[in-house]
Motif scaffolding. Structure first.
Motif, PDB file in Angstrom:
ATOM      1  N   GLY A  14      -2.714   7.788  -8.019  1.00 13.61           N
ATOM      2  CA  GLY A  14      -3.702   8.620  -7.367  1.00 13.61           C
ATOM      3  C   GLY A  14      -4.510   8.374  -6.260  1.00 13.61           C
ATOM      4  N   LEU A  15      -5.177   9.197  -5.577  1.00 21.21           N
ATOM      5  CA  LEU A  15      -5.615   8.900  -4.052  1.00 21.21           C
ATOM      6  C   LEU A  15      -6.881   7.730  -4.521  1.00 21.21           C
ATOM      7  N   GLU A  16      -7.730   8.022  -5.500  1.00 18.36           N
ATOM      8  CA  GLU A  16      -8.812   7.167  -5.640  1.00 18.36           C
ATOM      9  C   GLU A  16      -8.270   5.543  -6.023  1.00 18.36           C
ATOM     10  N   GLU A  17      -7.339   5.561  -6.802  1.00 17.77           N
ATOM     11  CA  GLU A  17      -6.836   4.023  -7.058  1.00 17.77           C
ATOM     12  C   GLU A  17      -6.134   3.487  -5.808  1.00 17.77           C
ATOM     13  N   GLY A  18      -5.557   4.201  -5.006  1.00 18.86           N
ATOM     14  CA  GLY A  18      -4.901   3.952  -3.990  1.00 18.86           C
ATOM     15  C   GLY A  18      -5.774   3.358  -2.822  1.00 18.86           C
ATOM     16  N   SER A  55       0.867  -1.220  -0.020  1.00 13.82           N
ATOM     17  CA  SER A  55      -0.071  -0.023   0.016  1.00 13.82           C
ATOM     18  C   SER A  55       0.755   1.227  -0.048  1.00 13.82           C
ATOM     19  N   ALA A  56       2.049   1.196   0.797  1.00 12.23           N
ATOM     20  CA  ALA A  56       2.851   2.435   0.851  1.00 12.23           C
ATOM     21  C   ALA A  56       3.351   2.766  -0.275  1.00 12.23           C
ATOM     22  N   THR A  57       3.919   1.468  -1.008  1.00 11.55           N
ATOM     23  CA  THR A  57       4.457   1.686  -2.342  1.00 11.55           C
ATOM     24  C   THR A  57       3.810   2.319  -3.253  1.00 11.55           C
ATOM     25  N   MET A  58       2.209   1.525  -3.504  1.00 11.54           N
ATOM     26  CA  MET A  58       1.250   2.214  -4.322  1.00 11.54           C
ATOM     27  C   MET A  58       1.057   3.751  -3.856  1.00 11.54           C
ATOM     28  N   ALA A  59       1.145   4.114  -2.799  1.00 11.64           N
ATOM     29  CA  ALA A  59       0.873   5.729  -2.428  1.00 11.64           C
ATOM     30  C   ALA A  59       1.532   6.669  -3.119  1.00 11.64           C
ATOM     31  N   VAL A  60       2.735   6.307  -3.481  1.00 12.52           N
ATOM     32  CA  VAL A  60       3.731   7.009  -4.081  1.00 12.52           C
ATOM     33  C   VAL A  60       3.720   7.009  -5.863  1.00 12.52           C
TER      34      VAL A  60
END
Ligand code: CO8
Length: 265
Positions: A226-230, A218-223
């Motif tokens: 975009g927010l919606e996808e995250g 999740s943390a890797t995805m966050a950077v």
């Protein structure tokens, strides 16, 4: 497990589930040549094999450290830059392998952490440093720039001014300043460093491993997104974890007022 690759020592402790990779070129301050980069990847693969026969998740955390008294890693091996940029561009670099490794990777930094060495530490999930450690991007002195994510990572952790200051001046900064800027997770007194790192890593290794894997993803995805996808991704991870035995164990341990024993199932 106790294995010596050409430039990396690999250890695995069955009881704690903690693996250790020691970059072992102390005479060159653990500078990254092609062999060391390959051996870091090979060492991580060896550690990951511990999960293959395990009932659950055996490998809970990995410590990456440098051999010798002076350095975590003094960056790319100067003289070996040609092979740094050449080679198979489709192959995954050790930076990417660390970033995407399922278990958390903790950089244990005691001494110089420069250039590609700092980028290696930045690819890790945590940077734990002794107070005598030193950080910097000396690439500019060689007429190049930190090309493996250093500017991107420091910009996210500490903001653009700090990223530019480090990369444009090539100056070294202290562990204290690196800690204040958020580049380093924790800074410990030199004489307490080993014990503090052990305590941090042991604590991490005792957490529910599937949840830890999800948090890292999740943390890797966050950077990267975009927010919606995250948010949708986190929801999916969360629902998956609700089905795990570890979640049931965590809830039972809370109800019974005891420590949980997570197995990664
Ligand atoms: N490469 C090769 N050898 C090194 C390196 C290095 N990066 N750093 C130190 N060494 C060697 C020295 O040559 C010396 O060897 P010897 O004893 O045979 O002479 C030995 O290590 C000890 O070093 P020093 O005597 O210099 O020790 P000091 O305590 O005097 O100084 C320093 C320590 C300040 C760390 C100093 O060694 C230094 O400045 N090193 C170079 C730091 C540097 O410029 N690193 C390279 C940055 S560039 C980079 O990392 C690019 C990454 C690109 C990634 C791109 C991906 C696509």
């Amino acid at each position: 497990m106790d294995e010596s690759l050409e430039t990396v020592l690999v250890q695995f402790d069955d009881d704690s589930g903690i693996g250790t990779l020691t970059m072992n070129r102390p005479d060159a301050l653990n500078a990254l040549n092609g062999q060391l980069r390959d051996d870091i990847i090979a060492g991580l693969e060896l550690l990951e094999e511990e999960n293959a026969d395990a009932d659950g998740v055996a490998l809970r955390a990995v410590v990456l450290e440098g051999a010798g008294e002076k350095a975590f890693c003094a960056g790319a091996d100067i003289g070996g830059f040609a092979d740094e940029s050449a080679g198979d561009s489709s192959a995954r670099s050790h930076y990417e392998v660390i970033r995407d490794f399922p278990a958390p990777v903790i950089a244990k930094i005691d001494g110089y952490c420069l250039g590609g060495g700092l980028e290696t530490a930045l690819a890790c999930d945590f940077r734990l440093a002794s107070e005598g450690s030193t950080f910097g991007f000396p690439e500019v002195n060689l007429g190049i720039l930190p090309g493996a994510g250093g500017i991107q990572y420091v910009e996210k952790l500490a903001g653009p001014a700090v990223a530019k200051e480090l990369a444009m001046t090539g100056e070294h900064i202290s562990a204290e300043r690196a800690g204040e800027e958020g580049i380093v997770t924790h800074v410990y007194a030199d004489d307490e460093f080993g014990d503090e790192v052990d305590a941090f890593v042991t604590d991490l290794a005792g957490q529910a491993p599937l949840a830890i894997q999800g948090i890292k993803k999740s943390a890797t995805m966050a950077v990267q997104t975009g927010l919606e996808e995250g948010l949708a991704y986190d929801r999916q991870l969360f629902e998956g974890l609700l089905e795990t035995e570890d979640h049931a164990e965590g809830a039972a341990a809370f109800a019974e007022d005891r420590e949980p024993e997570f197995e990664g199932k």
